[in-house]
Scaffold this active site. Sequence first.
Site, PDB file in Angstrom:
ATOM      1  N   GLY A  12     -39.516 -18.097 -57.070  1.00  0.00           N
ATOM      2  CA  GLY A  12     -38.681 -19.076 -56.242  1.00  0.00           C
ATOM      3  C   GLY A  12     -38.348 -18.844 -54.845  1.00  0.00           C
ATOM      4  N   LEU A  14     -35.486 -19.582 -53.513  1.00  0.00           N
ATOM      5  CA  LEU A  14     -33.975 -18.654 -53.693  1.00  0.00           C
ATOM      6  C   LEU A  14     -34.258 -17.252 -54.320  1.00  0.00           C
ATOM      7  CD1 LEU A  14     -31.225 -18.432 -52.924  1.00  0.00           C
ATOM      8  CD2 LEU A  14     -30.649 -19.863 -55.058  1.00  0.00           C
ATOM      9  N   TRP A  63     -35.903 -27.246 -62.029  1.00  0.00           N
ATOM     10  CA  TRP A  63     -36.916 -28.282 -61.966  1.00  0.00           C
ATOM     11  C   TRP A  63     -36.607 -28.750 -60.486  1.00  0.00           C
ATOM     12  CZ3 TRP A  63     -40.657 -30.658 -65.525  1.00  0.00           C
ATOM     13  CH2 TRP A  63     -41.389 -31.640 -64.693  1.00  0.00           C
ATOM     14  N   THR A  64     -37.285 -28.314 -59.464  1.00  0.00           N
ATOM     15  CA  THR A  64     -37.036 -28.939 -58.158  1.00  0.00           C
ATOM     16  C   THR A  64     -37.644 -29.748 -57.447  1.00  0.00           C
ATOM     17  OG1 THR A  64     -38.303 -27.114 -57.122  1.00  0.00           O
ATOM     18  CG2 THR A  64     -35.954 -26.797 -57.364  1.00  0.00           C
ATOM     19  N   THR A 104     -26.846 -28.441 -56.133  1.00  0.00           N
ATOM     20  CA  THR A 104     -27.406 -29.414 -55.228  1.00  0.00           C
ATOM     21  C   THR A 104     -26.491 -30.448 -54.536  1.00  0.00           C
ATOM     22  OG1 THR A 104     -29.254 -30.724 -54.508  1.00  0.00           O
ATOM     23  CG2 THR A 104     -28.407 -30.725 -56.767  1.00  0.00           C
ATOM     24  N   ASP A 105     -26.684 -30.502 -53.300  1.00  0.00           N
ATOM     25  CA  ASP A 105     -26.000 -31.771 -52.842  1.00  0.00           C
ATOM     26  C   ASP A 105     -26.340 -32.960 -53.055  1.00  0.00           C
ATOM     27  OD1 ASP A 105     -28.688 -31.171 -51.729  1.00  0.00           O
ATOM     28  OD2 ASP A 105     -28.166 -32.066 -49.543  1.00  0.00           O
ATOM     29  N   TYR A 128     -33.265 -36.055 -60.972  1.00  0.00           N
ATOM     30  CA  TYR A 128     -32.721 -34.964 -60.359  1.00  0.00           C
ATOM     31  C   TYR A 128     -31.331 -34.350 -60.309  1.00  0.00           C
ATOM     32  CZ  TYR A 128     -32.402 -30.666 -57.233  1.00  0.00           C
ATOM     33  OH  TYR A 128     -32.197 -29.240 -56.591  1.00  0.00           O
ATOM     34  N   LYS A 132     -29.088 -31.856 -62.531  1.00  0.00           N
ATOM     35  CA  LYS A 132     -28.253 -30.588 -61.928  1.00  0.00           C
ATOM     36  C   LYS A 132     -26.953 -30.870 -62.357  1.00  0.00           C
ATOM     37  CE  LYS A 132     -29.940 -27.870 -59.770  1.00  0.00           C
ATOM     38  NZ  LYS A 132     -30.202 -26.618 -60.303  1.00  0.00           N
ATOM     39  N   TRP A 154     -30.991 -28.284 -48.708  1.00  0.00           N
ATOM     40  CA  TRP A 154     -32.039 -28.341 -47.704  1.00  0.00           C
ATOM     41  C   TRP A 154     -32.559 -26.951 -47.235  1.00  0.00           C
ATOM     42  CZ3 TRP A 154     -31.523 -32.766 -43.398  1.00  0.00           C
ATOM     43  CH2 TRP A 154     -31.405 -33.877 -44.345  1.00  0.00           C
TER      44      TRP A 154
HETATM   45  N1  LIG Z   1     -34.982 -25.993 -52.247  1.00  0.00           N
HETATM   46  C1  LIG Z   1     -34.023 -26.678 -51.788  1.00  0.00           C
HETATM   47  O1  LIG Z   1     -33.941 -27.593 -50.852  1.00  0.00           O
HETATM   48  C2  LIG Z   1     -32.687 -26.895 -52.622  1.00  0.00           C
HETATM   49  C3  LIG Z   1     -31.692 -27.871 -52.240  1.00  0.00           C
HETATM   50  C4  LIG Z   1     -30.609 -28.062 -52.954  1.00  0.00           C
HETATM   51  C5  LIG Z   1     -30.401 -26.986 -54.058  1.00  0.00           C
HETATM   52  N2  LIG Z   1     -31.455 -26.338 -54.388  1.00  0.00           N
HETATM   53  C6  LIG Z   1     -31.108 -25.489 -55.581  1.00  0.00           C
HETATM   54  O2  LIG Z   1     -31.316 -24.184 -55.433  1.00  0.00           O
HETATM   55  C7  LIG Z   1     -31.968 -23.593 -56.413  1.00  0.00           C
HETATM   56  C8  LIG Z   1     -33.180 -22.663 -56.159  1.00  0.00           C
HETATM   57  O3  LIG Z   1     -33.991 -23.536 -55.815  1.00  0.00           O
HETATM   58  P1  LIG Z   1     -35.703 -23.201 -55.001  1.00  0.00           P
HETATM   59  O4  LIG Z   1     -35.636 -24.049 -53.789  1.00  0.00           O
HETATM   60  O5  LIG Z   1     -35.458 -21.441 -55.135  1.00  0.00           O
HETATM   61  O6  LIG Z   1     -36.514 -23.571 -56.192  1.00  0.00           O
HETATM   62  P2  LIG Z   1     -38.014 -23.186 -56.177  1.00  0.00           P
HETATM   63  O7  LIG Z   1     -38.439 -22.677 -55.014  1.00  0.00           O
HETATM   64  O8  LIG Z   1     -38.867 -24.566 -56.562  1.00  0.00           O
HETATM   65  O9  LIG Z   1     -37.973 -22.337 -57.432  1.00  0.00           O
HETATM   66  C9  LIG Z   1     -37.837 -22.600 -58.901  1.00  0.00           C
HETATM   67  C10 LIG Z   1     -38.142 -21.588 -59.693  1.00  0.00           C
HETATM   68  O10 LIG Z   1     -37.754 -21.949 -61.136  1.00  0.00           O
HETATM   69  C11 LIG Z   1     -38.917 -21.512 -61.717  1.00  0.00           C
HETATM   70  N3  LIG Z   1     -39.346 -22.539 -62.740  1.00  0.00           N
HETATM   71  C12 LIG Z   1     -39.419 -23.892 -62.711  1.00  0.00           C
HETATM   72  N4  LIG Z   1     -39.512 -24.499 -64.049  1.00  0.00           N
HETATM   73  C13 LIG Z   1     -39.652 -23.189 -65.087  1.00  0.00           C
HETATM   74  C14 LIG Z   1     -40.226 -23.290 -66.387  1.00  0.00           C
HETATM   75  N5  LIG Z   1     -40.315 -23.997 -67.252  1.00  0.00           N
HETATM   76  N6  LIG Z   1     -39.882 -21.800 -66.747  1.00  0.00           N
HETATM   77  C15 LIG Z   1     -39.624 -20.732 -65.921  1.00  0.00           C
HETATM   78  N7  LIG Z   1     -39.461 -20.733 -64.726  1.00  0.00           N
HETATM   79  C16 LIG Z   1     -39.455 -22.008 -64.135  1.00  0.00           C
HETATM   80  C17 LIG Z   1     -40.024 -21.544 -60.834  1.00  0.00           C
HETATM   81  O11 LIG Z   1     -41.070 -20.797 -61.207  1.00  0.00           O
HETATM   82  P3  LIG Z   1     -42.621 -20.953 -60.931  1.00  0.00           P
HETATM   83  O12 LIG Z   1     -42.887 -20.604 -59.712  1.00  0.00           O
HETATM   84  O13 LIG Z   1     -43.306 -20.397 -61.966  1.00  0.00           O
HETATM   85  O14 LIG Z   1     -42.984 -22.555 -61.249  1.00  0.00           O
HETATM   86  C18 LIG Z   1     -39.288 -20.972 -59.700  1.00  0.00           C
HETATM   87  O15 LIG Z   1     -39.403 -19.516 -59.824  1.00  0.00           O
HETATM   88  C19 LIG Z   1     -32.203 -24.544 -57.640  1.00  0.00           C
HETATM   89  O16 LIG Z   1     -31.184 -24.598 -58.498  1.00  0.00           O
HETATM   90  C20 LIG Z   1     -32.158 -25.756 -57.011  1.00  0.00           C
HETATM   91  O17 LIG Z   1     -31.797 -26.916 -57.445  1.00  0.00           O
HETATM   92  C21 LIG Z   1     -32.450 -26.195 -53.823  1.00  0.00           C
END
Ligand SMILES: NC(=O)c1ccc[n+]([C@@H]2O[C@H](COP(=O)([O-])OP(=O)(O)OC[C@H]3O[C@@H](n4cnc5c(N)ncnc54)[C@H](OP(=O)(O)O)[C@@H]3O)[C@@H](O)[C@H]2O)c1
Length: 296
Positions: A12, A14, A63-64, A104-105, A128, A132, A154
């Site tokens: 991931g 983060l 689930w992003t 999330t925002d 989404y 969340k 973001w």
């Molecule tokens: N990115 C943004 O801009 C953003 C903005 C607002 C909030 N957030 C929040 O911040 C947090 C981290 O987001 P991120 O951007 O780091 O997300 P990310 O890069 O998409 O990573 C998601 C992680 O979840 C894992 N995952 C998804 N489905 C899975 C399943 N069924 N079983 C096991 N693992 C699973 C993925 O594993 P795989 O790699 O194996 O798929 C990956 O390690 C989340 O709570 C997200 O909602 C993110």
Amino acid sequence: MAKALVLGGVTGLLGQALTRVLTERGWQVETLSRTDGNLLELSFLENRLAGADADAVFNAVAWTQVDDAEDHPEDALLINRTLPDALARVLKALGRGHLVHFSTDFVFSGPHQRPWREDDAPKPVSVYGRTKLAGEEAVLRVLPERSCVLRTAWLFGPGRKNFVDVILAACRKRDAISVVHDQLGSPTYSLDLAQWSAELAEKNATGIWHAVNSGQASWCELACEAIALTSGPCRLEPIPSSQWPQKAQRPAYSVLDNSRLSEFLGKKPRPWPQALREYLFSEYTPAAQTNKEGAQ
Ligand SMILES: NC(=O)c1ccc[n+]([C@@H]2O[C@H](COP(=O)([O-])OP(=O)(O)OC[C@H]3O[C@@H](n4cnc5c(N)ncnc54)[C@H](OP(=O)(O)O)[C@@H]3O)[C@@H](O)[C@H]2O)c1
């Protein structure tokens, strides 16, 4: 030495930042990913959490894929609500371990006169966002005395393809790109978020926290800054959201107020352009970007 279990800590955006930052801060870090087993199987989760005996469990699994969630609401709900709910229940039964969960925002929507505070009423407009919100509510309901929810936004940073990477990759291929100018949010550096997360966990913080870099931007402004910093020759055309139709509706204004976090840290989180500079000058290498795509 404090022990951490980081869900999503290998792949991931983060999760990788958390693994790195916690290790640098002297935590003993264990990760839990889908390659270890099915996180949605309760007995598996119970065994792994009991075995890890962690002081803090960081849930960076989600689930992003915002648009895909519209077509797979049940699957999104399993990851975004059922999993955090189960984590909170297992930790409650174990009687040990602080849960740091991320949201999330996109739990907000609609026009707003000022950045959203933690106690403003959420009103998500996408699957989404709704899933969340359900996840954060479950965590705080089941384990209020030993959990915190960090709403972020973001994200950009090393390890997994993100908006900034996508823009810079497009600019290497094209002379001009179009980017939405009428959605405003809080760009945030994953490594900064990981530091704040560690600090909050070390103090056993509870409740909701808006964990974002300071300042605000439109997607177009964020793209413009990234292109300017990497001196790309690419031309940027601002377009309204109506010219970039997407399956899921996005909030027009989702800027988060980080005053509560600022007070906790004793200083304001640095402005996002400063964090973006650090990412682009110290961490970003086009060749090192993975093919994995993070969307929200
Ligand atoms: N990115 C943004 O801009 C953003 C903005 C607002 C909030 N957030 C929040 O911040 C947090 C981290 O987001 P991120 O951007 O780091 O997300 P990310 O890069 O998409 O990573 C998601 C992680 O979840 C894992 N995952 C998804 N489905 C899975 C399943 N069924 N079983 C096991 N693992 C699973 C993925 O594993 P795989 O790699 O194996 O798929 C990956 O390690 C989340 O709570 C997200 O909602 C993110």
